[in-house]
Design a protein around this motif. Structure first.
Motif: not given
Length: 165
Positions: A151-152, A109, A106
């Motif tokens: 979070r993205q 972030y 991910e």
């Protein structure tokens, strides 16, 4: 001969919600944006009618949504994340840094680490994904520290962990 034609809709994943950071009580819920008769899987083999999966461990998953008549399947890859509840930056090679597992999957972030008074200690991102227990070059004391994980997808999670020396 009579021929029956069933109209089938290709599944479309609208969104997938995950519950992370709960050790082995993590979960995945899959939402589709169209109607149809679908079944769900997280291993591609075992399918179920429910769109949620519980008691999941940390790691990578592929969500499968299949049309029950075999007319289509869509997938989405995701990761259940976890973090260590403590770390011991004492130079022995074990638990010397604090980091959230699977963050390499991910890329967009941000993590902010603060002390018990809310003072910012460290920002972490993909360029600096770990914390070694220092602030401005000095070792911090054994204590609890709090973090906010952005979070993205725009969601955030707050938690805490201990630094033990």
């Amino acid at each position: 001969k009579d021929i029956t034609v069933f109209i089938s809709t290709l599944p479309k994943i609208d969104r997938v919600e995950t519950v992370n950071f709960e050790n082995e009580e993590n979960s995945i819920t899959v939402y589709t944006s169209n109607t149809g008769e679908f079944e769900y899987s997280i291993d591609g083999l075992n399918c179920q009618e429910e769109n949620y999966f519980t008691n999941l461990i940390t790691g990578p998953y592929t969500v499968f949504v299949k049309d029950k008549r075999g007319c289509g399947v869509v997938t989405q890859n995701l990761f259940i994340l976890n973090y260590p509840k403590f770390f011991t930056p004492n130079g022995d090679g074990y638990n010397d840094t604090w980091q959230i597992k699977n963050l390499d999957k991910e890329p967009n972030y941000k993590i902010s680490i603060s002390d018990r008074y809310g003072n910012l200690i460290r920002d972490i991102d993909a360029k600096s994904s770990t914390w070694d227990g220092t602030h401005n070059g000095s070792q911090l004391f054994s204590d609890d520290y709090w973090f906010t994980f952005y979070r993205q997808d725009g969601n955030l999670y707050k938690g805490h962990f201990s630094l033990k020396r």
